[in-house]
Design an enzyme around this catalytic site. Structure first.
Site, PDB file in Angstrom:
ATOM      1  N   GLY A   1      -2.365  53.260   8.240  1.00 42.84           N
ATOM      2  CA  GLY A   1      -2.810  53.161   9.628  1.00 42.84           C
ATOM      3  C   GLY A   1      -4.087  53.965   9.860  1.00 42.84           C
ATOM      4  O   GLY A   1      -4.318  54.993   9.222  1.00 42.84           O
TER       5      GLY A   1
ATOM      6  N   GLY B   1       2.228  41.150   5.872  1.00 42.88           N
ATOM      7  CA  GLY B   1       1.363  41.770   4.859  1.00 42.88           C
ATOM      8  C   GLY B   1       2.235  42.326   3.747  1.00 42.88           C
ATOM      9  O   GLY B   1       3.346  41.850   3.508  1.00 42.88           O
TER      10      GLY B   1
ATOM     11  N   HIS C   1       9.681  58.757  11.299  1.00 40.08           N
ATOM     12  CA  HIS C   1       8.513  58.243  10.566  1.00 40.08           C
ATOM     13  C   HIS C   1       8.646  58.534   9.057  1.00 40.08           C
ATOM     14  O   HIS C   1       7.813  59.227   8.460  1.00 40.08           O
ATOM     15  CB  HIS C   1       7.223  58.845  11.129  1.00 40.08           C
TER      16      HIS C   1
HETATM   17  O1  LIG Z   1       0.076  54.641   7.940  1.00 43.26           O
HETATM   18  C1  LIG Z   1       0.827  55.054   7.057  1.00 43.26           C
HETATM   19  O2  LIG Z   1       0.542  55.011   5.853  1.00 43.26           O
HETATM   20  C2  LIG Z   1       2.131  55.670   7.417  1.00 43.26           C
HETATM   21  O3  LIG Z   1       2.500  55.426   8.712  1.00 43.26           O
HETATM   22  C3  LIG Z   1       2.118  57.163   7.125  1.00 43.26           C
HETATM   23  O4  LIG Z   1       3.336  57.411   6.570  1.00 43.26           O
END
Ligand SMILES: O=C(O)[C@H](O)CO
Length: 318
Positions: free
Chosen positions: A79, A157, A287
């Site tokens: 992200g 994806g 998360h």
């Molecule tokens: O974007 C990402 O890779 C995850 O959300 C981080 O763990």
């Protein structure tokens, strides 16, 4: 020529730091906690690279503080919504992510979370901890099987496809997905490309695995939730703001949908007295999608290599 300076905003794996130190002059915020804003603004001054995580807000102020020496922001994530990409593009600052190395971990976790919700694992575990595990009861904590169900995936994806591939052997009736494009890799699984509406209306399990963009923010709002089956389960392991939190609370309370599993939330972190945390039909995890030792090490090393490759070997056209 002096080695280019790189600021690392968090304590990360030594292997990654060693890779950076082979070529760069490295400064590290050596803590598990987020670097304070004033410290970030001070320490990026004159750097060529920033090694950051999703907790750092790399906005105009930070880019200004770094100044014209900044060539790359390498984030230890897939992200990028914590980075002002528009501003980076304007200034010809490259933004590098780690998409390949964490997809398996994220797909595996998404399956884990779905099974936790369908089989009501946390309710069972809580009952054991609370001393409510009595004699075997015929109708106690009954969940849902995967067999003959329809799996719907929003965003096909690496992660979405990985989820479908892992769940196919469970004997699903159909795998349907919606994405901006039809994905040829779906053909191998017999996955059908359908409209978003069809995913919402026909799926028993709806998995959100698309990126957060201007178009997907609040994609799953009250209107979308109202299209879902009352027996459906929603899983979000992508980004919290794709789901409109108050609307989800309402849908879970009213029985509009049966359950949810959220590894990402809006806000994040969720306070422990938040309605979503209190509900039996909602499993919230903090998360954890990419949290395997292997994936995190690969993400850290990948970020370091992204930075050194850009600074020493090539400058992609921007
Ligand atoms: O974007 C990402 O890779 C995850 O959300 C981080 O763990």
């Amino acid at each position: 020529m002096p080695a280019p300076k790189v600021f690392v905003t968090r304590r990360v794996h030594q292997e990654a730091i060693d890779l950076l130190k082979e070529k760069c002059d490295v400064d590290i915020w050596d803590s598990d906690e987020v670097v304070p804003r004033n410290e970030l603004l001070k320490r990026v001054k004159g750097v060529a690279g920033i090694f950051c995580t999703i907790s750092d807000n790399i906005d105009v102020e930070v880019l200004d503080a770094a100044g014209p020496s900044l060539k790359i922001v390498g984030t230890m994530s897939v992200g990028t919504q914590h980075i002002s990409e528009f501003e980076c593009r304007k200034r010809k600052i490259y933004v590098a992510t780690t998409p390949d190395v964490a997809a398996d971990s994220a797909a595996e976790f998404t399956v884990t979370l779905l099974l936790m919700v369908t089989r009501r694992c946390l309710e069972g575990e809580k009952a054991v901890k609370d001393g409510h595990w009595g004699k075997w009861k015929p109708m106690w904590i009954c969940g849902t099987e995967m067999l003959n169900r329809t799996l719907g995936i929003i965003g096909f994806g690496r992660v979405g496809f990985g989820v479908a591939r892992r769940l196919k052997p469970f004997g699903l009736k159909r795998i349907i997905y919606h994405d901006v494009h039809k994905a040829s890799m779906g053909d191998d699984l017999g996955a059908e490309f359908v409209s978003l509406d069809t995913v919402l209306r026909e799926s028993d399990f709806v998995i959100v695995s698309c990126a957060l963009t201007g178009l997907t923010r609040h994609l799953i709002d009250g209107e979308a939730l109202a299209k879902m089956k009352s027996s459906a389960i929603l899983i979000n392991t992508s980004r919290g703001p794709i789901v409109k939190t108050p609307d989800l609370v309402e849908a879970l309370k009213s029985g509009q949908i049966a359950g949810a599993g959220l590894d990402v939330t809006d806000p994040e972190p969720l306070p422990k007295d938040h309605p979503l945390v209190q509900m039996d039909n909602c499993v919230v995890t903090p998360h954890l999608g990419t949290n395997t030792t292997k994936a995190r090490l690969a993400m850290a090393k990948n970020t370091a290599l992204n930075i050194t490759s850009l600074l020493f070997f090539n400058s992609p056209e921007m």
